[in-house]
Design a protein around this motif. Structure first.
Motif, short mmCIF file in Angstrom:
data_model
loop_
_atom_site.label_atom_id
_atom_site.label_comp_id
_atom_site.label_asym_id
_atom_site.label_seq_id
_atom_site.Cartn_x
_atom_site.Cartn_y
_atom_site.Cartn_z
N LEU A 1 0.81 -1.22 0.00
CA LEU A 1 0.00 0.00 0.00
C LEU A 1 0.84 1.27 0.00
N ASP A 2 1.81 1.40 0.88
CA ASP A 2 2.60 2.63 0.94
C ASP A 2 3.34 2.86 -0.37
N ARG A 3 3.92 1.81 -0.93
CA ARG A 3 4.64 1.92 -2.20
C ARG A 3 3.68 2.30 -3.32
N LEU A 4 2.51 1.71 -3.33
CA LEU A 4 1.51 2.01 -4.35
C LEU A 4 1.13 3.48 -4.32
N LEU A 5 0.89 4.01 -3.13
CA LEU A 5 0.53 5.43 -3.01
C LEU A 5 1.69 6.33 -3.42
N THR A 6 2.89 5.96 -3.06
CA THR A 6 4.06 6.75 -3.44
C THR A 6 4.16 6.87 -4.96
N LEU A 7 3.89 5.78 -5.66
CA LEU A 7 4.00 5.77 -7.11
C LEU A 7 2.85 6.49 -7.81
N SER A 8 1.67 6.47 -7.22
CA SER A 8 0.49 6.89 -7.98
C SER A 8 -0.32 8.03 -7.37
N ALA A 9 0.06 8.54 -6.21
CA ALA A 9 -0.72 9.62 -5.58
C ALA A 9 -0.80 10.86 -6.48
N ARG A 10 0.19 11.05 -7.33
CA ARG A 10 0.19 12.21 -8.24
C ARG A 10 -0.97 12.15 -9.24
N LEU A 11 -1.60 10.98 -9.41
CA LEU A 11 -2.72 10.83 -10.33
C LEU A 11 -4.06 11.01 -9.62
N SER A 12 -4.00 11.30 -8.34
CA SER A 12 -5.20 11.36 -7.51
C SER A 12 -5.54 12.78 -7.11
N THR A 13 -6.83 13.03 -6.95
CA THR A 13 -7.31 14.28 -6.35
C THR A 13 -8.04 13.92 -5.05
N ALA A 14 -8.56 14.92 -4.38
CA ALA A 14 -9.26 14.67 -3.12
C ALA A 14 -10.54 13.88 -3.33
N THR A 15 -11.03 13.83 -4.57
CA THR A 15 -12.29 13.12 -4.84
C THR A 15 -12.07 11.79 -5.58
N THR A 16 -10.83 11.44 -5.88
CA THR A 16 -10.55 10.17 -6.55
C THR A 16 -10.92 9.00 -5.65
N THR A 17 -11.64 8.05 -6.18
CA THR A 17 -11.97 6.83 -5.43
C THR A 17 -10.87 5.80 -5.66
N TRP A 18 -10.30 5.30 -4.57
CA TRP A 18 -9.30 4.24 -4.63
C TRP A 18 -9.97 2.92 -4.30
N LEU A 19 -9.67 1.89 -5.11
CA LEU A 19 -10.24 0.56 -4.93
C LEU A 19 -9.10 -0.44 -5.02
N LEU A 20 -8.70 -0.98 -3.87
CA LEU A 20 -7.48 -1.77 -3.81
C LEU A 20 -7.74 -3.13 -3.17
N PRO A 21 -8.07 -4.15 -3.99
CA PRO A 21 -8.22 -5.51 -3.44
C PRO A 21 -6.89 -5.97 -2.85
#
Length: 213
Positions: free
Chosen positions: A148-168
């Motif tokens: 999870l932490d690595r995933l967010l580090t790589l992709s948080a730049r593609l997210s806004t405050a309203t982006t829905t994250w869905l992580l099985p």
């Protein structure tokens, strides 16, 4: 909790997106998956006996967690064999679904299925996530892509405050969320409908602690 292929199909058909054409697209996907799996190991051979449950519904169960008016653009990270990316694209044929995958054989597979299912709004992004250009997404999904932490580090730049994250996240969902320290988020764990021991991390991300987005 679903246990049979019949239950999985019934669940899918009850979705607003689960019309006859969607089911036909998914049938085509399954037929192509069975054929291709003999050539490259896309999924475990044993899982094909329960393909509707293990792969189709396991992917489609993400949809009910997204507001239907904000499903696109949807980016699936590390799509690999096509789950959940191809399933989401098959259910949302008029929405932009971006499938990120860097391995050549998987890119070829995804492109062939995308064409066979006639999904002009779906796109295979054949690049590593690190070099993808910045662009805000409505939804970001990832199945077994990275911790999870690595995933967010790589992709948080593609997210806004309203982006829905869905992580099985399977059995590790609660623990990975509990261990997350350096991010401001509104994440929680939803129970998988296909596996009593699996969870899906769902929510929104505000950014790293100490920073603003």
């Amino acid at each position: 909790m679903m246990e049979s292929e019949a239950e999985a199909r019934t669940w899918l058909q009850a979705l607003p997106e689960g019309d006859a054409l969607a089911m036909e697209r998914l049938e085509t996907l399954i037929a192509m998956l069975r054929e291709e799996n003999a050539k490259q190991n896309l999924v475990s051979a044993a899982s094909l006996e329960h393909v509707w449950l293990r792969h189709i519904v396991d992917s489609a169960q993400l949809l009910p967690h997204v507001p239907r008016e904000t499903v696109a653009p949807w980016m699936d990270l590390g799509t690999g064999s096509g789950f959940p990316g191809l399933v989401i694209a098959a259910l949302l044929p008029h929405s932009e679904v971006l499938m990120v995958e860097s391995r050549a054989r998987r890119i070829d597979w995804l492109e062939r299925v995308r064409a066979a299912l006639d999904l002009p709004h779906a796109k295979v992004v054949g690049q590593r996530l690190e070099v993808i250009e910045d662009r805000p997404m409505a939804v970001i999904s990832a199945r077994a892509f990275a911790p999870l932490d690595r995933l967010l580090t790589l992709s948080a730049r593609l997210s806004t405050a309203t982006t829905t994250w869905l992580l099985p996240k399977g059995r590790s969902a609660q623990q990975e969320l509990a261990d997350l320290r350096n991010w401001r988020h509104v994440f929680h764990v939803e129970q998988s409908v296909t596996d009593p021991q699996a969870g899906i991390i769902v929510g929104t991300l505000a950014g790293r602690k100490g920073k603003t987005t």
